[in-house]
Design an enzyme around this catalytic site. Structure first.
Site, PDB file in Angstrom:
ATOM      1  N   LYS A   7       0.854  -1.204   0.000  1.00  0.00           N
ATOM      2  CA  LYS A   7       0.000   0.000   0.000  1.00  0.00           C
ATOM      3  C   LYS A   7       0.882   1.243   0.000  1.00  0.00           C
ATOM      4  O   LYS A   7       1.899   1.297   0.697  1.00  0.00           O
ATOM      5  CB  LYS A   7      -0.903  -0.039   1.246  1.00  0.00           C
ATOM      6  CG  LYS A   7      -2.003   1.012   1.275  1.00  0.00           C
ATOM      7  CD  LYS A   7      -2.856   0.844   2.545  1.00  0.00           C
ATOM      8  CE  LYS A   7      -3.987   1.865   2.630  1.00  0.00           C
ATOM      9  NZ  LYS A   7      -4.750   1.720   3.901  1.00  0.00           N
TER      10      LYS A   7
ATOM     11  N   SER B  68      -9.768   2.200   3.112  1.00  0.00           N
ATOM     12  CA  SER B  68      -8.901   2.924   2.198  1.00  0.00           C
ATOM     13  C   SER B  68      -7.997   2.027   1.360  1.00  0.00           C
ATOM     14  O   SER B  68      -7.517   2.446   0.324  1.00  0.00           O
ATOM     15  CB  SER B  68      -8.028   3.880   2.993  1.00  0.00           C
ATOM     16  OG  SER B  68      -7.107   3.149   3.816  1.00  0.00           O
TER      17      SER B  68
ATOM     18  N   SER C 100      -9.604  -0.314   7.172  1.00  0.00           N
ATOM     19  CA  SER C 100      -9.069  -0.166   5.815  1.00  0.00           C
ATOM     20  C   SER C 100      -8.433  -1.415   5.229  1.00  0.00           C
ATOM     21  O   SER C 100      -8.144  -1.454   4.033  1.00  0.00           O
ATOM     22  CB  SER C 100      -8.050   0.973   5.777  1.00  0.00           C
ATOM     23  OG  SER C 100      -8.710   2.209   5.893  1.00  0.00           O
TER      24      SER C 100
END
Lengths: 526, 514
Positions: free
Chosen positions: A96, A171, A195
């Site tokens: 990420k 997210s 997330s």
């Protein structure tokens, strides 16, 4: 051999293999890491497109093809030389974009960091590299991990591999979509309020938020320090355990890092025995507010567990009703301070005021005005307000009290149950754009995941099936702090029961993705 | 530090003042001192960057001290230990658990745009420091707290006439200083000092400096910014009245300036109050050259640093065992040590005070340790060397002779190899870089004439030249021997031990009479 969706013979087989399977085949020298990495890069080129170009999954913000291949060749050479390698050596991983990577751009999904190349690696990245795991690239995310749909990425949304008109959650939609679309066998996510778990739920993948402090935060661009936690994204519970084991364990550079060893998580994932395990269904996280399809899938999984010998009980955690409210005071408060460093003075975007004197203060204001998106500004303003003198006690102070109460509810519930369970998200994947104008509806996507962050306890989401709309549903498991292995024990067992029923992994039933024109530079052929 | 209310530095023109004695006759002075001390740790408060002074700008930094995204702080254990040590030496209570907080404000010299500092949970609280005023009066200054925090970077404003941000073309920031551990020691309001408040302020800062050095936690060099004092001053009509509005004069960097800054603020505030106006609550800049303060930034209750507990750190929880371990290693406190040394050295109160005020205590102590008598050590350091340092306008301790050299010199005198007059010449040679005292004695041929027969001959010759002197001595006027000694010293060009010559004179006269 299955038809080669990405065009290279055998490649489809490699991208659909689990990380555990790849690790075995690499160790047996049936395949090279270079072949594995190349297959994934080809898959990315075939289906990913790029954020903002309107097509493809758009899971990646940056693909590090050459670096990944170089790392793969290095592992292959060391294996050929007979070196003793980490069991996961050669298995690629996506990271990420909120995790800093030395020499590879890191934006956290924000314009304010566009072009920034960190001079250092996050501890978890050091551990991935040390294990010999090639880094495929950086995955898309809501800006600074603020969002539940990945639509708040400054670079454009990621699309859900199950239905590209829908969001992959957020997210960490990029990491979840990357594993669900077979672009990476493993990915790293971060979870501040859900997330990792909520995107896993809506993409039919597995995501784990470890106990707070279980994986170092050093090198994670911070949103809310007391809530942020990195964790694994994968397609199977065992794969998640393998990645968790690589990244976990004490880090002296993170003062909040646990000193406990990471534990035998993969063994727990393989044990598949839930007999006598007390499974507590959290009353406040079921029923009202959860869609019928989600609830039905959840109940079906509970029945499977009961049949397998688990003791299903109901527990009540009344203060969970206030968890979302407390979260939306604590998280923005910490974020308002953590994001203060993005000011155009030392790194990233620098914008000079369009008119008037160029003072430091005015450059800071112009940079932050231009560099932050609307959701980030919303949370900074919220947090600044909540911490202000005269409001602190009413907002931040009260929220911390609620946090303590949530922790007490967990403690009481864990007296009655070994693990707690709920649906991960109230609905299946929602359409792109459907909640962008309604922040509260967007925030509600995390209603079931936030309590674990507030209490610092570990949580997992694994697929429990498809709802009537044909989209995946996530099943959440939570365990007491430092008892992460219970997640893997229950998750591994439930996964096995479900796959037996389905006749294979859920993701095998996901629709085939269209091939999109590659919009990134081609990786040189072998 | 907020730039939102950058009130321009005042015009610099002198503000109206009331004569100091007049001001203190009509107003009660209250002062408070906030002293920041850079701790002498090898690494920074929250990361492993070096703290060495004077490196190239921005070379002693890490992702942590630059505040890069993702970087996290880790508390420096030695800094905590130093904080505890300071707290114990100030007779403070040491917290069993204390958290750091974030003080949020935007300024380019703060990499994270918040300072990590102990806010409502200091490591040490409720102590005091005994100080001694110039005339020997003891004075207890109450200490409210000592807390740990990190330093900011150092800004340099380029292109303006004042060196301040106002009017500068651009600013440079050196982050080498960012993250250096600081302890801030905050006093309670010091009341009751009246006209002596400036002296108390100076004595307190000096005593704190001595204490920090004795503890080995900081070199506390004010001129290098290792110790910086913020001086708070307020006036009120009488000691019964509530505290008046205070000003905070920032970064005063010498003992003398601390005293002058208080005096100036007393005179200035008295004039403001006399004119029927209100003293502004503000920070003020100290001007070393002109000895005045000018308006900095108006402080108001609107300043909101949005403090909250630092979530990246866990609470600091020093065990009682550790605290006691540290207490057991505390050195003798300066006031107690001073009393002990005065007794050992046999100095009078006045002599001791002069030595302390001249900053010579350590030097003399080292000189005595190197073998000199306390009297000789004081004589050389407080006399010839102090004069030389004054002439050269340097610190006496930076002269090219140290305690060892002075002890060696004193030893040469004591053993009779050289006399006092020659010793001055030797010292001159040492200061000129000619070598050690012994080397200078040899090189300059300054040995005392110790050949007895030569001295006896010289004495006999002098006695013969002054026959009446021998008569006077025999008649009991022993002091008359001085004339003969003088003649011998002249004849030997000073290369004789006057004491020995005197003895010989008396022997020869006595011998002649017997």
């Amino acid at each position: 051999m299955a038809p080669a969706e990405s065009g290279r013979p055998g490649a489809d087989d490699l991208v659909r293999a689990t990380a555990a399977d790849l690790a075995q085949r690499l160790a047996a020298r049936e395949v090279s890491s270079e072949e594995v990495v190349r297959a994934h890069l080809d898959r990315i080129a075939a289906v990913d497109g790029a954020p903002g170009d309107g097509r493809g999954v758009a899971a990646f913000l940056h693909v590090s093809g050459e670096e990944a291949l170089a790392a793969a060749r290095d592992v292959d050479a060391r294996r050929a030389a007979g070196e003793d390698l980490h069991p996961a050596a050669g298995v690629p991983v996506a990271v990420k974009d909120v995790v800093v990577t030395r020499g590879t751009p890191t934006t956290a999904g924000s314009k304010i960091l566009e072009g920034w190349v960190p001079p250092y690696d996050a501890t978890l990245v050091e551990r991935l590299r040390a294990a010999g795991m090639p880094l495929l690239g950086k995955t898309n995310m809501d800006e600074f991990a603020m969002g539940s749909s990945t639509e708040h990425s400054a670079y454009g949304p990621t699309r859900n591999p199950w239905d590209t008109s829908r969001t992959p959650g957020g997210s960490g939609g990029g990491s979840a979509a990357a594993v669900a679309a077979f672009e990476a066998p493993l990915a790293v996510g971060t979870d501040t309020g859900g997330s990792i778990r909520q995107p896993a739920a809506v993409t039919g993948s597995v995501g784990v938020k470890p106990t707070y402090g279980g994986i170092s935060r050093y090198g994670l661009v911070a949103m809310a320090s007391s809530l942020d936690q990195a964790g694994p994204c994968a397609r199977t519970v065992l794969d998640a355990a393998l990645l968790h084991e690589v990244m976990g364990g004490h880090d002296p550079r993170d003062a909040t890092s646990l000193t406990d060893p990471v534990g035998a998580l993969a063994d727990a994932a393989r044990s598949r025995d839930v007999r006598g395990m007390r499974v507590g269904v959290v009353r406040e996280l079921t029923g009202e507010g959860f869609s019928d399809g989600v609830s039905a899938s959840f109940r079906a999984s509970l029945d499977l567990l009961a049949d397998a010998g688990a003791e299903v009980v109901e527990v009540s955690c009344p203060t969970f009703a206030h968890a979302l409210d407390a979260y939306y005071l604590i998280m923005p408060s910490e974020a308002s301070s953590n994001l203060a460093r993005f000011d155009g003075m030392r790194f990233g975007l620098r914008v000079e005021p369009s008119e008037g004197p160029v003072t430091a203060e005015r450059v800071m204001a112009a940079t932050r005005g231009a560099g932050f998106g609307a959701e980030v500004k919303r949370r900074i303003i919220l947090g600044t307000y909540a911490l202000s003198a005269g409001y602190y006690d009413a907002y931040y102070g009260s929220a911390q009290k609620v946090r303590t109460l949530v922790q007490r509810d967990f403690a009481a519930a864990f007296e009655q149950a070994d693990v707690l369970v709920s649906p991960t998200a109230p609905t299946t994947a929602f359409p792109l754009g459907s909640r962008l104008d309604d922040p509260l509806a967007m925030y509600a996507a995390d209603i079931a995941t936030i309590p674990a962050n507030l209490a610092g306890v570990p949580g997992m989401s694994l697929p429990s099936g498809l709802a009537e709309d044909g989209l995946p549903v996530g099943f959440q498991v939570m365990a007491p702090a430092r008892a992460d292995e219970r997640l893997y024990r229950l998750g591994g067992a439930l996964e096995a029961l479900l796959e037996e029923r389905w006749g294979g992994p859920l993701l095998a039933s996901a629709p085939r993705l269209e091939t999109v024109p590659a919009t990134r530079p081609e990786v040189a052929p072998a | 530090m907020s730039t939102t209310t950058t009130a321009p530095a005042a015009t610099g023109g002198a503000e109206p003042l009331v004569a100091y004695d007049d001001a203190t006759a009509r107003y009660d002075v209250v002062i408070g001192l906030e002293v920041h001390v850079e701790l002498g740790t090898a690494t920074k408060m929250f990361d492993g960057s070096s703290t060495a002074f004077g490196a190239e700008p921005n070379t002693q930094v890490s992702p942590v001290s630059l505040g890069l995204p993702g970087a996290l702080p880790v508390v420096n254990r030695l800094a905590v230990e130093h904080g505890i040590r300071i707290g114990l030496a100030l007779s403070c209570d040491i917290a069993e658990s204390c958290r750091f907080a974030r003080k949020n404000y935007f300024y380019p010299d703060m990499p994270k745009n918040f300072q990590t500092s102990q806010y409502d949970e200091p490591i040490a609280a409720d102590g005091h420091l005994e100080v001694v005023l110039d005339d020997g009066t003891p004075w207890r200054v109450e200490v409210e707290r000592a807390h740990l925090e990190e330093d900011t970077g150092k800004s340099t404003h380029v292109g303006g006439s004042t060196g301040r941000i106002h009017g500068a073309d651009h600013s440079l920031v050196d982050y080498n200083r960012a993250g250096i551990p600081l302890v801030e020691v905050v006093t309670r309001p010091v009341t009751g000092a009246g006209a002596r408040a400036p002296e108390v302020a100076r004595a307190y800062v000096a005593a704190l400096r001595d204490l920090l050095r004795a503890l080995g936690v900081s070199e506390a060099r004010m001129e290098q910014g290792q110790m910086r004092a913020d001086v708070n001053v307020s006036l009120r009509p009488s000691p019964d009245a509530p505290l008046g509005t205070r000003t905070e004069t920032k970064n005063v960097n010498s003992f003398r300036s601390v005293e002058r800054a208080v005096r100036y603020e007393v005179s200035r505030q008295a004039a403001v109050l006399d004119a029927g106006r209100a003293v502004l609550q503000e920070t003020r800049h100290w001007h070393e050259d002109t000895g005045i303060t000018t308006s900095g930034r108006v402080k108001s209750d609107a300043d909101d640093y949005r403090y909250f507990p630092e979530p990246d750190l866990v609470p600091v929880t020093p065990s009682r065992a550790w605290v006691e371990e540290i207490r057991a290693t505390l050195p003798e406190m300066p006031v107690a040590r001073r009393a002990r040394l005065q007794g050992e050295w046999g100095y009078s109160d006045l002599e001791m005070r002069d030595v302390v005020n001249a900053g010579l205590l350590e030097t003399i102590s080292a000189t005595v340790a190197a073998g000199a008598s306390p009297a000789a050590a004081r004589k050389w350091w407080g006399g010839e060397l102090a004069r030389t340092a004054n002439e050269r306008q340097v610190e006496v301790t930076s002269l090219p002779v140290g305690p060892e050299g002075v002890a060696e010199l004193a030893g040469l005198v004591e053993s009779g190899r050289i006399n006092d007059r020659m010793a001055r010449q030797v010292l001159e040679g040492v200061l000129a870089g000619e070598g050690t005292p012994t080397e200078v004695v040899s090189a300059r041929g300054l040995e005392v004439v110790s050949d007895e027969s030569a001295l006896v001959a010289a004495v006999d010759e002098a006695l013969a030249a002054q026959p009446d002197v021998a008569e006077k001595i025999r008649g009991g006027k022993v002091a008359a021997a001085g004339a003969v000694v003088g003649a011998v010293m002249k004849a030997t060009r000073g290369a004789a031990d006057a004491q020995r010559v005197r003895e010989i004179v008396l022997e020869r006269v006595g011998a002649a009479g017997s």
